[in-house]
Design a protein around this motif. Structure first.
Motif, PDB file in Angstrom:
ATOM      1  N   ALA A  65      37.234  50.183  37.322  1.00  0.00           N
ATOM      2  CA  ALA A  65      37.226  48.865  36.681  1.00  0.00           C
ATOM      3  C   ALA A  65      38.670  48.429  36.475  1.00  0.00           C
ATOM      4  O   ALA A  65      39.237  48.549  35.383  1.00  0.00           O
TER       5      ALA A  65
ATOM      6  N   LEU B  34      38.467  41.510  39.273  1.00  0.00           N
ATOM      7  CA  LEU B  34      38.025  42.802  38.758  1.00  0.00           C
ATOM      8  C   LEU B  34      37.540  43.661  39.917  1.00  0.00           C
ATOM      9  O   LEU B  34      36.551  43.327  40.570  1.00  0.00           O
TER      10      LEU B  34
ATOM     11  N   TRP C 198      35.060  41.231  42.174  1.00  0.00           N
ATOM     12  CA  TRP C 198      34.565  40.037  41.489  1.00  0.00           C
ATOM     13  C   TRP C 198      35.693  39.287  40.793  1.00  0.00           C
ATOM     14  O   TRP C 198      36.524  39.899  40.128  1.00  0.00           O
TER      15      TRP C 198
ATOM     16  N   ALA D 142      32.307  44.080  35.468  1.00  0.00           N
ATOM     17  CA  ALA D 142      33.469  43.199  35.642  1.00  0.00           C
ATOM     18  C   ALA D 142      33.677  42.332  34.407  1.00  0.00           C
ATOM     19  O   ALA D 142      34.812  42.165  33.941  1.00  0.00           O
TER      20      ALA D 142
END
Length: 293
Positions: free
Chosen positions: A129, A157, A163, A232
């Motif tokens: 992440a 992200l 995303w 995200a």
């Protein structure tokens, strides 16, 4: 050689049939992975025509319970959220492990840790992440394609899919947005982004959000309920607000598509100044059968 493989279709992020996000899961654990080609797997995913179809194989490491391969109708993915939860539900059904409380999934992104609650909810901890800045030109293009202003600067992200999280002024603005998908797809392609996660906070709430997920370059104009998108979003919120303690985030998604998706997320403080990002939801089996290849 013809193969007859067990097949399940699982509705994810819902406790009501046909209100979540479906994933098709094919059980290939009884065969050697070399017996099926990438082309065969892709053809099946193209035929089911769901946002994702997954294939369970025997793990290649003793650390994991199974290996998962994830396909959209057009390509293989390193990771995706709702297919991970749905495939875990299918694995438990295929193997009869009704009392399992934790599992380890092998996939292209890495090893994903899964937990099953006493109530049957399945959660996964994000393997990756990472937050990245995006060019101002891209931000301007996304603003035009969404036709709404952002509350804070959008960022990229990297959670498996790449995303772009775009925070709307509120939940209503998010829900009512009518994107220009052609323009969005052109920007996604130009910058190598998977799509847009649009979210808005609900009035009077602590951390309750409406969320939508758009991936037009993958032939998914709007995903009904998106697990990787939820990761995200909460990673973006941590980057934006710098929470110092464990924070729960509740996400609803899918209303514009006549669904009622619910994702329960947690930004978990690990006690060392670092955080883990967890998404959880229900999953129910709606179709059982077999597939011939």
């Amino acid at each position: 050689m013809a193969l007859k493989l067990p097949f399940l279709q699982v509705d994810v992020f819902t406790s009501s049939p046909f209100k979540g996000n479906p994933v098709a899961v094919v059980n290939c654990m009884g065969i050697d992975e070399s017996l099926v080609s990438d082309q065969q797997l892709q053809a099946i995913a193209n035929w089911t025509n769901l946002s994702e179809t997954t294939f369970l194989f025997k793990a290649t490491t003793d650390r994991c319970d199974y290996k998962l391969r994830i396909f959209t109708p057009t390509m293989e993915l390193p990771f995706a959220g709702h297919p991970t939860i749905g495939s875990c539900k299918a694995f438990l059904q295929f193997t009869g492990q009704k009392n399992a409380k934790s599992l380890m999934q092998e996939c292209q992104l890495g090893i994903v840790s899964l937990t099953i609650s006493d109530e049957g909810k399945i959660s996964f901890k994000a393997e990756r992440a990472d937050v990245e800045e995006i060019p101002q030109d891209a931000i301007d293009e996304y603003r035009k394609s969404l036709q709404i202003d952002c509350l804070a600067a959008p960022k990229l992200l990297q959670v498996g899919p790449a995303w772009v999280v775009y925070l709307a002024a509120d939940a209503e603005s998010c829900y009512n947005a009518n994107p220009d998908f052609a323009q969005m797809a052109a920007t996604n392609t130009r910058y190598g982004h998977s799509g847009i996660i649009l979210a808005g906070k609900k009035p009077g709430s602590s951390q309750d959000y409406e969320m939508r997920a758009f991936a037009p370059t993958d032939c998914v104009l709007e995903d009904p309920v998106c697990g990787s998108g939820s990761i995200a979003l909460i990673r973006y919120l941590q980057d934006l607000h710098r929470f110092s303690e464990t924070t729960n985030v509740s996400i609803t998604q899918g209303g514009r598509l006549k669904r009622q998706g619910q994702i329960f997320c947690q930004i978990k403080a690990n006690g060392d100044g670092k955080f883990s990002y967890i998404s959880e939801g229900n999953a129910i089996i709606v179709i059982e059968g077999s597939i011939n290849i």
